[in-house]
Design a protein around this motif. Structure first.
Motif, PDB file in Angstrom:
ATOM      1  N   ALA A 306       0.802  -1.295  -0.013  1.00 43.26           N
ATOM      2  CA  ALA A 306       0.102  -0.045   0.109  1.00 43.26           C
ATOM      3  C   ALA A 306       0.898   1.185   0.022  1.00 43.26           C
ATOM      4  CB  ALA A 306      -1.058  -0.023   1.019  1.00 43.26           C
ATOM      5  N   ALA A 307       1.871   1.182   0.677  1.00 42.42           N
ATOM      6  CA  ALA A 307       2.913   2.250   0.861  1.00 42.42           C
ATOM      7  C   ALA A 307       3.439   2.593  -0.445  1.00 42.42           C
ATOM      8  CB  ALA A 307       3.990   2.255   1.874  1.00 42.42           C
ATOM      9  N   GLU A 308       3.906   1.497  -1.128  1.00 39.51           N
ATOM     10  CA  GLU A 308       4.537   1.722  -2.404  1.00 39.51           C
ATOM     11  C   GLU A 308       3.727   2.166  -3.467  1.00 39.51           C
ATOM     12  OE1 GLU A 308       7.630   1.159  -3.666  1.00 39.51           O
ATOM     13  OE2 GLU A 308       8.537   0.462  -2.037  1.00 39.51           O
ATOM     14  N   LEU A 309       2.276   1.804  -3.623  1.00 40.28           N
ATOM     15  CA  LEU A 309       1.220   2.154  -4.439  1.00 40.28           C
ATOM     16  C   LEU A 309       0.943   3.576  -4.197  1.00 40.28           C
ATOM     17  CD1 LEU A 309      -0.721   1.498  -6.558  1.00 40.28           C
ATOM     18  CD2 LEU A 309      -2.314   0.663  -4.999  1.00 40.28           C
ATOM     19  N   ALA A 310       0.867   4.121  -3.199  1.00 40.20           N
ATOM     20  CA  ALA A 310       0.902   5.523  -2.635  1.00 40.20           C
ATOM     21  C   ALA A 310       1.785   6.228  -3.410  1.00 40.20           C
ATOM     22  CB  ALA A 310       0.634   5.721  -0.923  1.00 40.20           C
ATOM     23  N   HIS A 311       3.221   5.739  -3.148  1.00 40.08           N
ATOM     24  CA  HIS A 311       4.105   6.776  -3.765  1.00 40.08           C
ATOM     25  C   HIS A 311       3.887   6.643  -5.323  1.00 40.08           C
ATOM     26  CE1 HIS A 311       5.741   6.591   0.129  1.00 40.08           C
ATOM     27  NE2 HIS A 311       6.419   5.502   0.108  1.00 40.08           N
ATOM     28  N   LEU A 312       3.681   5.528  -5.855  1.00 40.35           N
ATOM     29  CA  LEU A 312       3.268   5.502  -7.486  1.00 40.35           C
ATOM     30  C   LEU A 312       2.289   6.563  -7.842  1.00 40.35           C
ATOM     31  CD1 LEU A 312       3.360   1.804  -8.259  1.00 40.35           C
ATOM     32  CD2 LEU A 312       5.139   3.423  -9.103  1.00 40.35           C
ATOM     33  N   ARG A 313       1.308   6.490  -6.909  1.00 38.61           N
ATOM     34  CA  ARG A 313      -0.012   7.548  -7.469  1.00 38.61           C
ATOM     35  C   ARG A 313       0.477   8.849  -6.694  1.00 38.61           C
ATOM     36  NH1 ARG A 313      -5.330   4.019  -6.950  1.00 38.61           N
ATOM     37  NH2 ARG A 313      -4.884   2.675  -8.650  1.00 38.61           N
ATOM     38  N   GLY A 314       1.495   9.416  -6.454  1.00 42.10           N
ATOM     39  CA  GLY A 314       1.864  10.692  -5.854  1.00 42.10           C
ATOM     40  C   GLY A 314       0.819  11.053  -4.781  1.00 42.10           C
ATOM     41  N   ARG A 315       0.621   9.882  -3.981  1.00 45.02           N
ATOM     42  CA  ARG A 315      -0.384  10.336  -2.676  1.00 45.02           C
ATOM     43  C   ARG A 315       0.400  10.351  -1.346  1.00 45.02           C
ATOM     44  NH1 ARG A 315      -6.111   9.428  -3.401  1.00 45.02           N
ATOM     45  NH2 ARG A 315      -6.162   8.839  -1.165  1.00 45.02           N
ATOM     46  N   GLU A 316      -0.017  11.313  -0.653  1.00 45.17           N
ATOM     47  CA  GLU A 316       0.582  11.324   0.793  1.00 45.17           C
ATOM     48  C   GLU A 316      -0.410  10.573   1.511  1.00 45.17           C
ATOM     49  OE1 GLU A 316       1.603  14.495   4.283  1.00 45.17           O
ATOM     50  OE2 GLU A 316       1.099  15.410   2.187  1.00 45.17           O
ATOM     51  N   ALA A 317       0.191   9.269   2.092  1.00 47.84           N
ATOM     52  CA  ALA A 317      -0.695   8.488   2.856  1.00 47.84           C
ATOM     53  C   ALA A 317      -0.898   9.372   4.110  1.00 47.84           C
ATOM     54  CB  ALA A 317       0.036   7.344   3.304  1.00 47.84           C
ATOM     55  N   GLY A 318      -2.475   9.298   4.505  1.00 40.99           N
ATOM     56  CA  GLY A 318      -2.725  10.125   5.625  1.00 40.99           C
ATOM     57  C   GLY A 318      -3.152  11.540   5.454  1.00 40.99           C
ATOM     58  N   ALA A 319      -3.209  11.948   4.288  1.00 38.21           N
ATOM     59  CA  ALA A 319      -3.674  13.425   3.878  1.00 38.21           C
ATOM     60  C   ALA A 319      -4.944  13.216   3.298  1.00 38.21           C
ATOM     61  CB  ALA A 319      -2.681  14.120   3.061  1.00 38.21           C
ATOM     62  N   PHE A 320      -5.980  13.286   3.952  1.00 36.76           N
ATOM     63  CA  PHE A 320      -7.330  12.935   3.626  1.00 36.76           C
ATOM     64  C   PHE A 320      -7.741  13.679   2.618  1.00 36.76           C
ATOM     65  CE2 PHE A 320      -6.463  10.277   7.296  1.00 36.76           C
ATOM     66  CZ  PHE A 320      -6.790   8.938   6.757  1.00 36.76           C
ATOM     67  N   ALA A 321      -8.433  13.444   1.688  1.00 32.60           N
ATOM     68  CA  ALA A 321      -9.365  14.353   1.103  1.00 32.60           C
ATOM     69  C   ALA A 321     -10.515  14.546   1.577  1.00 32.60           C
ATOM     70  CB  ALA A 321      -9.542  13.566  -0.331  1.00 32.60           C
ATOM     71  N   PHE A 322     -11.224  13.818   2.637  1.00 30.05           N
ATOM     72  CA  PHE A 322     -12.503  13.990   3.157  1.00 30.05           C
ATOM     73  C   PHE A 322     -12.178  14.166   4.761  1.00 30.05           C
ATOM     74  CE2 PHE A 322     -13.063  11.867  -0.782  1.00 30.05           C
ATOM     75  CZ  PHE A 322     -13.979  12.898  -1.510  1.00 30.05           C
ATOM     76  N   PRO A 323     -11.725  15.161   5.405  1.00 30.03           N
ATOM     77  CA  PRO A 323     -11.323  15.050   6.879  1.00 30.03           C
ATOM     78  C   PRO A 323     -12.793  15.316   7.311  1.00 30.03           C
ATOM     79  CG  PRO A 323     -10.291  17.018   5.770  1.00 30.03           C
ATOM     80  CD  PRO A 323     -10.867  16.223   4.896  1.00 30.03           C
ATOM     81  N   GLN A 324     -12.938  14.607   8.617  1.00 30.52           N
ATOM     82  CA  GLN A 324     -14.269  14.661   9.203  1.00 30.52           C
ATOM     83  C   GLN A 324     -13.976  15.312  10.577  1.00 30.52           C
ATOM     84  OE1 GLN A 324     -16.870  13.944   7.589  1.00 30.52           O
ATOM     85  NE2 GLN A 324     -15.472  13.097   5.994  1.00 30.52           N
TER      86      GLN A 324
END
Length: 336
Positions: A306-324
């Protein structure tokens, strides 16, 4: 613990923190009495805590202990004083999730509390508090998940159910990090070309499937769904085909699922107990442990991918698009 660690650093640090949790749990639990096998134990949590609860309660039932895994959001609406179980274990890494707090108040019982913040509002409601260690987790549940598995194993042992040595689980995580890191980039690259990932397992591995499905959604933005193996055969696998992926935990009925999905043109990652032949085009990894400890090895493998896939997709793991705004109680403002 509002500051967040980098996901790669968090994943790598888990053996250290798991060993720390084992030591803290051993110090916190001596006064618990053994459970009777006729008594019922209930775990109450939210999110990934309930997925760790699936692992734990499946293992307890396999050992002959009556056990339930309950969503805190549901328990919070039970009738006042509802007799859920003879013993309660409530899990919340932050100790500030409102649903577990509301559930404890609704039931009117003092539980065993597992938390990373022993001074939290939830901890103040517990009769025994098992601290996880005070770490800074990544924005997605990584250290907290594996340390929770350690703490739950320690609670079970203190209450007379042996799921294995809690102190040995750090070594399982360390071995998994070394064993599965080399495979993670290739698996992540294959998943990057897929639109949907189904994650399938039975018994304790069903808990891993639940946790991994949430992890891939949060960290890498990949649409996922977890399934118990037999349930998967009853219709959900009909959507498999090109552009779809299945991650299988187990080498029982899962082997047949892997062959069928591959024949349909889907990508398959199979994570098995024992090495052996598999259908062409299936990525197959074996884990050297079984039972409760296998849940640690399984989730570490999923974390690495999952961490590798996040890097491939240019995503910062834990930077949520929908913070509640209402999933955590606010911290009290310090007075000057």
């Amino acid at each position: 613990m509002d500051e967040r660690a980098d996901i790669d650093a968090a994943i790598a640090s888990q053996p250290h923190w798991m060993a720390q949790t084992a030591r803290l749990a051993a110090a916190a639990l001596p006064r618990l009495r053994p459970w009777r096998r006729t008594e019922t134990v209930a775990l109450i949590g939210m999110g990934a805590s309930t997925h760790a609860g699936t692992v734990w309660t499946e293992a307890l039932r396999a050992a002959g202990q009556r056990a339930l895994n309950l969503d805190a959001s549901a328990v919070a609406h039970y009738p006042e004083g509802y007799p859920v179980a003879d013993h309660l274990v409530v899990v919340s890494e932050s100790g500030r999730s409102p649903e577990p707090i509301a559930a404890v108040r609704r039931l009117g019982a003092a539980p065993v509390v597992i938390t990373n913040e022993p001074d939290s509002p939830l901890a103040r409601l517990g009769r025994v508090v098992v601290p996880l260690g005070g770490f800074q987790d990544s924005g997605v549940y990584t250290i907290g998940y594996t340390c929770t598995l350690v703490a739950l194993a320690a609670v079970a042992r203190a209450c007379g159910v042996n799921l294995g040595d809690p102190g040995a689980l750090a070594g399982v995580a360390s071995a998994a990090l070394a064993d599965y890191a080399p495979d993670a980039p290739a698996v992540a690259a294959a998943l990057d070309g897929c639109t949907v990932l189904d994650i399938v397992g039975a018994g304790t591995s069903y808990g891993t499937a639940q946790a991994a499905a949430l992890l891939f959604r949060e960290a890498a933005g990949l649409a996922t769904a977890p399934y118990e193996t037999a349930q998967y055969l009853h219709g959900p696998m009909e959507s498999c085909g090109p552009g779809r992926a299945v991650w299988l935990f187990g080498d029982g009925r899962e082997d047949g699922v892997a062959a069928d999905v591959r024949t349909a043109g889907g990508y398959v990652c199979s994570y098995v107990t024992t090495p052996g032949p598999m259908a062409s085009g299936v990525h197959r990894s074996s884990k050297p442990v079984s039972g409760y400890a296998a849940a640690v090895a399984e989730i570490v493998a999923a974390q690495l991918v999952a961490a590798e896939l996040a890097h491939l997709r240019g995503r910062e793991a834990g930077a949520f698009a929908f913070p509640q705004p209402d999933t955590k109680l606010p911290r009290p403002v310090a007075r000057r």
